[in-house]
Design an enzyme around this catalytic site. Structure first.
Site, short mmCIF file in Angstrom:
data_model
loop_
_atom_site.label_atom_id
_atom_site.label_comp_id
_atom_site.label_asym_id
_atom_site.label_seq_id
_atom_site.Cartn_x
_atom_site.Cartn_y
_atom_site.Cartn_z
N PRO A 23 0.85 -1.19 0.00
CA PRO A 23 0.00 0.00 0.00
C PRO A 23 0.89 1.24 0.00
O PRO A 23 1.70 1.40 0.89
CB PRO A 23 -0.76 -0.12 1.33
CG PRO A 23 0.08 -0.99 2.20
CD PRO A 23 0.87 -1.89 1.29
N MET A 24 0.76 2.09 -1.02
CA MET A 24 1.59 3.31 -1.09
C MET A 24 0.68 4.52 -1.30
O MET A 24 -0.08 4.56 -2.27
CB MET A 24 2.58 3.21 -2.25
CG MET A 24 3.64 2.14 -2.05
SD MET A 24 4.74 2.02 -3.47
CE MET A 24 3.83 0.93 -4.56
N GLN A 77 -6.45 -1.55 2.33
CA GLN A 77 -5.83 -1.24 3.62
C GLN A 77 -6.49 -0.03 4.27
O GLN A 77 -6.68 1.01 3.63
CB GLN A 77 -4.33 -0.97 3.49
CG GLN A 77 -3.71 -1.00 4.91
CD GLN A 77 -2.29 -0.49 4.97
OE1 GLN A 77 -2.01 0.65 4.61
NE2 GLN A 77 -1.38 -1.33 5.45
N CYS A 106 2.40 2.48 9.84
CA CYS A 106 2.74 3.81 9.31
C CYS A 106 3.39 4.65 10.41
O CYS A 106 2.78 4.88 11.46
CB CYS A 106 1.49 4.52 8.79
SG CYS A 106 1.86 6.18 8.21
N LYS A 148 -0.61 -5.18 9.06
CA LYS A 148 0.75 -4.87 8.62
C LYS A 148 1.41 -4.09 9.74
O LYS A 148 0.90 -3.05 10.15
CB LYS A 148 0.71 -4.05 7.33
CG LYS A 148 2.10 -3.72 6.76
CD LYS A 148 1.98 -3.08 5.36
CE LYS A 148 3.33 -2.92 4.70
NZ LYS A 148 4.17 -1.89 5.30
N HIS A 176 7.02 -5.35 8.44
CA HIS A 176 8.07 -4.46 7.94
C HIS A 176 9.19 -4.57 8.97
O HIS A 176 9.01 -4.21 10.13
CB HIS A 176 7.56 -3.02 7.84
CG HIS A 176 8.58 -2.08 7.28
ND1 HIS A 176 8.35 -1.33 6.15
CD2 HIS A 176 9.83 -1.78 7.67
CE1 HIS A 176 9.44 -0.61 5.88
NE2 HIS A 176 10.34 -0.87 6.79
N GLY A 207 10.26 -4.62 3.21
CA GLY A 207 11.42 -3.77 3.48
C GLY A 207 12.59 -4.09 2.59
O GLY A 207 13.05 -5.23 2.55
N ALA A 230 7.60 -2.00 -2.15
CA ALA A 230 7.02 -0.67 -2.36
C ALA A 230 7.90 0.10 -3.33
O ALA A 230 7.68 0.10 -4.53
CB ALA A 230 6.88 0.06 -1.03
#
Length: 316
Positions: A23-24, A77, A106, A148, A176, A207, A230
């Protein structure tokens, strides 16, 4: 347009390492998801959507969540800090997706201050509650509820969080391999392996995945069931198909998807800036980055790299 749900858990059972687009914010929208799916991406995530805003307004729902029949398997997400809001949002998107994912990773200040993102790794009971609400309220047994996360300095706390989520019925967990404070430090593969060894649900590593070889190395180091990329996919959307740099056919596919789906110019251009960064010279980049219209970009691509049907090998 109600769609059939892919059984995600069957995909994990097949024993291959699943390749997943992260998800970006601003970037993992429909046109880009369509692109990476053409190049061996198994599962795509939407950008993170703030669940309370999504539930409050139809306008937010229309602008934040767009999909089509080919856009599967798809995980939506959400950022949320309240179990019922997350479950309500999940019920809205469930007919058009294969699962929801709770963002517990995040590290941005605004997200943490609102009670979203990485601060949730310190609230295992809340995460457990949120997972359970989604599992109980979405009327589809194959629909997944995943999380996540980032890791704690004290890994025992991360393992505890994951085990609590597992007990609540979490379908799978993406890790991550950095703490909330770390940005560009090396990924802690040992931590991801410890988490994978402590759980029976599938684990996905995230990552520093820049090439297909990184996918294989990460799998060997950690034993995970999937790998999520990502930035690596932004600079080379064909990475999962084994290309070491963006092939020309990928650039032209992007032009097609973006123009057909009405992608705003800034987003269309920015994706190309990422894709061409490693394959063009500094003077070329300077010219390309200063272009201001879709027509100018397409002219530039034709003049610099040739048309899509003349060449399908790498740009270099």
């Amino acid at each position: 347009m109600k769609m059939t749900t892919t059984n995600m858990m069957d995909m994990f059972e097949e024993g291959k390492v699943l390749k997943i687009c992260a998800p970006m914010v601003r970037y993992s929208k429909l046109a880009f998801r369509s692109l990476v799916r053409k190049f061996d991406c198994d599962i795509c995530f939407t950008p993170m959507i703030v669940a309370p805003d999504f539930m409050r307004s139809v306008k937010a729902r229309d602008s934040e969540f767009t999909t089509n029949e080919a856009d599967r398997p798809l995980i939506v997400q959400f950022a949320a800090s309240d179990a019922q809001t997350l479950a309500d949002a999940a019920c809205v998107v469930a007919p058009f997706s294969d699962g929801v994912d709770l963002n517990c990773g995040c590290p941005q200040r605004w997200a943490m201050s609102e009670g979203y993102g990485a601060c949730l790794i310190n609230k295992p009971e809340l995460v457990k509650d949120m997972v359970r609400h989604v599992r109980n309220q979405v009327d589809n047994p194959n629909y997944t509820a995943s999380i996540k996360i980032r890791i704690h300095k004290d890994l025992r706390r991360t393992v505890d969080l994951c085990q609590k989520a597992e007990a609540a019925g979490v379908s799978w967990i993406t890790v991550h391999g950095r703490t909330a404070e770390e940005r560009h430090q090396p990924v802690h593969f040992d931590a991801i392996k410890t988490i994978k060894d402590s759980l029976s649900v599938p684990v996905v590593a995230n990552g520093d995945i820049k090439t297909l070889r990184d996918v294989e190395t990460t799998h060997q180091l950690t034993g995970v069931d999937g790998v999520m990329a990502a930035r690596g996919l932004l600079s080379n959307p064909a990475m999962f198909a084994g290309y070491n740099e963006t092939p020309l056919e990928c650039v032209w596919e992007w032009v097609d998807f973006a123009t057909n789906q009405g992608t705003p110019f800034t987003c269309f251009h920015q994706h190309l800036i990422y894709m061409l960064e490693r394959v063009s010279s500094q003077p070329e980049r300077k010219v390309f980055n200063s272009l201001h219209s879709t027509a100018a970009v397409i002219d530039y691509l034709h003049n610099t790299y040739g048309s899509p049907d003349t060449q399908t090998v790498g740009l270099s």
